[in-house]
Design a protein around this motif. Structure first.
Motif, PDB file in Angstrom:
ATOM      1  N   ILE A   9       0.844  -1.205   0.000  1.00 62.64           N
ATOM      2  CA  ILE A   9       0.000   0.000   0.000  1.00 62.64           C
ATOM      3  C   ILE A   9       0.878   1.254   0.000  1.00 62.64           C
ATOM      4  CG2 ILE A   9      -1.659   1.335   1.363  1.00 62.64           C
ATOM      5  CD1 ILE A   9      -2.742  -1.412   2.358  1.00 62.64           C
ATOM      6  N   GLN A  25      -4.033   6.272  -2.729  1.00 66.87           N
ATOM      7  CA  GLN A  25      -5.064   5.860  -1.777  1.00 66.87           C
ATOM      8  C   GLN A  25      -6.023   7.019  -1.493  1.00 66.87           C
ATOM      9  OE1 GLN A  25      -4.967   2.540  -0.766  1.00 66.87           O
ATOM     10  NE2 GLN A  25      -3.230   2.476  -2.189  1.00 66.87           N
ATOM     11  N   THR A  26      -7.315   6.771  -1.634  1.00 66.68           N
ATOM     12  CA  THR A  26      -8.314   7.799  -1.338  1.00 66.68           C
ATOM     13  C   THR A  26      -8.652   7.788   0.151  1.00 66.68           C
ATOM     14  OG1 THR A  26     -10.176   6.299  -1.689  1.00 66.68           O
ATOM     15  CG2 THR A  26      -9.314   7.470  -3.622  1.00 66.68           C
ATOM     16  N   MET A  51     -10.665   4.696   0.955  1.00 64.55           N
ATOM     17  CA  MET A  51      -9.833   3.479   1.010  1.00 64.55           C
ATOM     18  C   MET A  51      -9.068   3.406   2.327  1.00 64.55           C
ATOM     19  SD  MET A  51      -8.490   3.695  -2.927  1.00 64.55           S
ATOM     20  CE  MET A  51      -7.267   2.405  -2.879  1.00 64.55           C
ATOM     21  N   GLU A  79     -11.470   2.541   5.180  1.00 63.49           N
ATOM     22  CA  GLU A  79     -11.848   1.127   5.117  1.00 63.49           C
ATOM     23  C   GLU A  79     -10.731   0.244   5.678  1.00 63.49           C
ATOM     24  OE1 GLU A  79     -13.016  -2.316   1.800  1.00 63.49           O
ATOM     25  OE2 GLU A  79     -12.705  -0.234   1.173  1.00 63.49           O
ATOM     26  N   LEU A  80      -9.496   0.568   5.333  1.00 62.30           N
ATOM     27  CA  LEU A  80      -8.357  -0.220   5.813  1.00 62.30           C
ATOM     28  C   LEU A  80      -8.210  -0.104   7.329  1.00 62.30           C
ATOM     29  CD1 LEU A  80      -4.965  -0.575   4.084  1.00 62.30           C
ATOM     30  CD2 LEU A  80      -4.998  -0.049   6.514  1.00 62.30           C
ATOM     31  N   TRP A 119       0.374   8.329   4.844  1.00 64.21           N
ATOM     32  CA  TRP A 119      -0.629   8.820   3.883  1.00 64.21           C
ATOM     33  C   TRP A 119      -0.956  10.291   4.136  1.00 64.21           C
ATOM     34  CZ3 TRP A 119      -5.624  10.672   4.844  1.00 64.21           C
ATOM     35  CH2 TRP A 119      -6.402  10.910   3.692  1.00 64.21           C
TER      36      TRP A 119
END
Length: 708
Positions: free
Chosen positions: A429, A436-437, A440, A443-444, A464
């Motif tokens: 990732i 990555q939005t 996303m 959710e992770l 991120w």
């Protein structure tokens, strides 16, 4: 001719100390030295007295002295150089009155008091005192007064400044051993002014020692403002004063590199000093290289790790035991594979095991034995000539087998950590983190099946958050924090990360991969582990092979993309501006330029603490700019270098070290086609090499707690 590594030079300095500061004996032809069989140095020779007998001595060190020695030498090396016993200066020590003592300590008031007490008690016959850095004049005067009062001057044979207050972990990787709170101290509003001043002076002293050990005066480059500028300016002044005022110039003595006594700036290295806030991501990232995984999963410190292994391979019910391993330059497998992606390490283990088996079979067949063990017994079928040759090769074969067994155990422990924490998922990732939005990521973070350590999710989110171009609103942030808290993570660090985000976003440089990601659909990259498993099932007792099969199942098969991180792009723009990207050059265009050999004088330097209230970059407690510095001319900005020393203030990362070494090898190979092109070399160092857990929990969270 390949120049000596920093490790080689430090070992040579330690050897001279252990020879009581006499020149080391000339090395004779290479031969097997039984004293050094389990050491790190191929041949060691003790200094002899007038009768031709070895001079045996006691070695006494403090904690830093211990770390300096233990990172490059082993007990057998010390014994080979005549050290019968080594002790910590703070531990209870009994008299050994007929043996000289060799001290290797920092020049502190506490250490000087302990040395004077030893002399007063006549614990040893005579003292050879070696300070890890230059002793300040007031301390030396106090020590002389103590010695005069106690009447023990006759017991002192030597007092030397040695300039060795840094720890070398790999041939070109060093730390100053300043602990895991340096980043906190330099960025906290709660750190005391005197602590800041002392810390900066210790960093300058450590870098001065590295430069002295390398035997070269560098050109110094650094960004404007912050601790980096303060350290660069103070180091420039220290080097300048030494060159002008010292009777014995440390850079013009015999054995130092001749190019430093004159010559052009390009024949000297560039010392690049940057603040840790230039890029926090390498301190947090999940890497896929062998050395980075060992550092993250097995918590390597001073080249030592602890691994759990089965007590009995045949009977797992007997439980497990902890074994300590040293990963050193003598380890052929580590030297070759430390910076290699983990799947390739698996293949190399398989290759080496096959090679070992073939060599062992060849030896035993020639000698008429059925196994290596039979060579040690009286076997009437063995050929005397082949038996002699086989026995000569046995020590080397056994050593190879021990190294491979060790790396098998390390690989097993790493695979378990990878699978339990799903590090392969996190790494993959992070390879495409900017894609990555927010949805996303949320959710992770909410997925309870992603690894068993909440800290891994926190690290991923911070990476991120520092990388994304998307706007993260206050509402978004609250959702992320709730998800992280629900996952079990402590979000205190985010309070500080929010403040530092805008600063790091201005200095970070994203990199497009120089090669496409190598994905494997058929599990081909793990064929090494699969074949190891099959081989071990038949060759070794127990269920190690089966354990490998179980561990491998579910672990993703891929190699990382080849990309340069921020610090590598900074170094490239300063070392090779003709090849660097325009964005990288733009980031370093206003870097300051210091040449300690130039005639331009510097003004009086203020104390570091005077700058901290300027709120550098808006970070509470950080150091601001201290003056005009020296702006580089256009020619100086476009000057190229073949060698660099890169130093991060506030913590270093194995990822950065590995990335810089990869860049140096890659660009050296590319320039190898050009006639006369020099080979590039990068030495990397920091105040301390810190793993991600210590950085997040010990420093970012502490700063976040203060800002709440």
């Amino acid at each position: 001719m390949q120049s000596q590594s920093l490790r080689d030079r430090q070992v040579a300095s330690l050897e001279k100390i252990l020879h009581l500061n006499h020149a080391s004996p000339e090395p004779s032809a290479v031969h097997h030295d039984p004293l050094a069989a389990n050491g790190l140095i191929p041949k060691v020779t003790p200094i002899l007295n007038s009768d031709g007998d070895p001079i045996w001595k006691v070695l006494v060190f403090d904690n830093l002295g211990r770390d300096v020695i233990s990172s490059v030498l082993r007990v057998n090396d010390l014994r080979g150089w005549g050290v019968t016993i080594h002790l910590n200066i703070n531990s209870p020590r009994h008299p050994i009155p007929d043996v000289p003592v060799l001290y290797l300590v920092e020049p502190t008031a506490a250490n000087l008091t302990l040395i004077n007490q030893d002399l007063s008690k006549s614990l040893y016959s005579e003292a050879y005192i070696n300070f890890l850095s230059s002793i300040p004049h007031p301390l030396m005067e106090d020590f002389a007064a103590q010695i005069a009062e106690a009447g023990t001057a006759e017991s002192i044979s030597q007092v030397y400044d040695q300039y060795l207050n840094f720890v070398v972990a790999e041939p070109d990787l060093f730390s100053l051993g300043l602990g895991k709170e340096t980043y906190w101290a330099l960025n906290s509003a709660n750190a005391k002014d005197e602590e800041i001043d002392t810390l900066v002076e210790r960093i300058v002293s450590g870098l001065f020692s590295v430069v002295v050990t390398m035997g070269v005066i560098p050109i110094i480059r650094c960004p404007r403002g912050g601790a980096a500028e303060m350290i660069a300016a103070k180091l420039d002044r220290k080097l300048r004063d030494h060159i002008l005022n010292s009777k014995d110039n440390l850079f013009s003595t015999q054995g130092q590199r001749s190019s430093t006594t004159g010559g052009t700036p390009s024949s000297r290295p560039v010392l690049v000093i940057v603040d840790r806030n230039v890029d926090l991501i390498p301190m947090l990232s999940h890497s896929w290289t062998y050395q980075s995984l060992v550092h993250d999963v097995l918590k390597m410190h001073l080249n030592r790790i602890t691994v759990e292994t089965p007590i009995d391979e045949d009977n797992p019910a007997k439980g497990r035991t902890k074994r300590a391993y040293d990963l050193t330059s003598k380890d052929f497998f580590w030297s070759r594979n430390a910076g290699v992606p983990f799947p390739q390490v698996a293949e190399d283990i398989d290759t080496e095991l096959t090679k070992y088996k073939d060599d062992a079979n060849e030896i035993t067949q020639k000698a008429g034995a059925s196994s290596l063990e039979d060579l040690q017994t009286d076997n009437p079928n063995t050929s005397a000539q082949h038996l002699k040759a086989a026995i000569t090769l046995l020590p080397e074969l056994r050593e190879r087998k021990a190294v491979l067994d060790m790396h098998m155990n390390i690989a097993t422990a790493l695979l378990k950590g990878i699978k339990d924490r799903q590090l392969d998922n996190f790494f993959q990732i992070e390879e495409s983190i900017t894609k990555q939005t927010k949805a996303m990521m949320l959710e992770l973070l909410n997925d309870s099946s992603k690894g068993n350590q909440p800290l891994d999710k926190l690290r991923l989110f911070i990476i991120w958050f520092l990388s994304t171009e998307q706007e993260v609103s206050k509402t978004d942030m609250e959702r992320f924090e709730v998800a992280l808290t629900k996952a079990g993570a402590d979000t205190t660090a985010l309070v500080y990360v929010k403040k530092v985000r805008e600063v790091t976003r201005m200095t970070m440089m994203t990199s497009a991969p120089t090669q496409p990601a190598q994905q494997s659909t058929g599990g081909e990259l793990f064929k090494g582990f699969s074949s190891i498993s099959n081989r071990l099932t038949g060759q070794l007792p127990g269920a190690l092979g089966t354990n490998f099969e179980n561990l491998i199942s579910g672990v993703k098969n891929f190699l990382p993309v080849n990309k340069d991180i921020t610090i590598t792009k900074i170094v490239e723009s300063l070392m090779d501006p003709t090849s660097a990207s325009s964005s990288a050059i733009a980031k370093t265009e206003d870097y300051l330029y210091f040449d300690p050999r130039s005639a331009n004088a510097r003004g009086t330097m203020p104390a570091p603490s005077q700058a901290r209230h300027q709120q550098a970059g808006g970070i509470p407690g950080a150091l601001g700019s201290l003056g005009p510095g020296t702006q580089a001319s256009f020619g100086q900005r476009r000057q190229g270098f073949s060698e660099a020393i890169v130093f991060t203030v506030g913590g270093g990362s194995m990822d950065e070290y590995g990335n810089l070494q990869d860049w140096a090898k890659r660009t050296s190979a590319a320039s190898g086609t050009t006639a006369g092109a020099p080979k590039r070399r990068v030495v990397y160092g920091s105040t301390e090499i810190v793993n991600a857990e210590d950085f997040v929990v010990g420093e970012l969270a502490r700063l976040g707690q203060e800002d709440r």
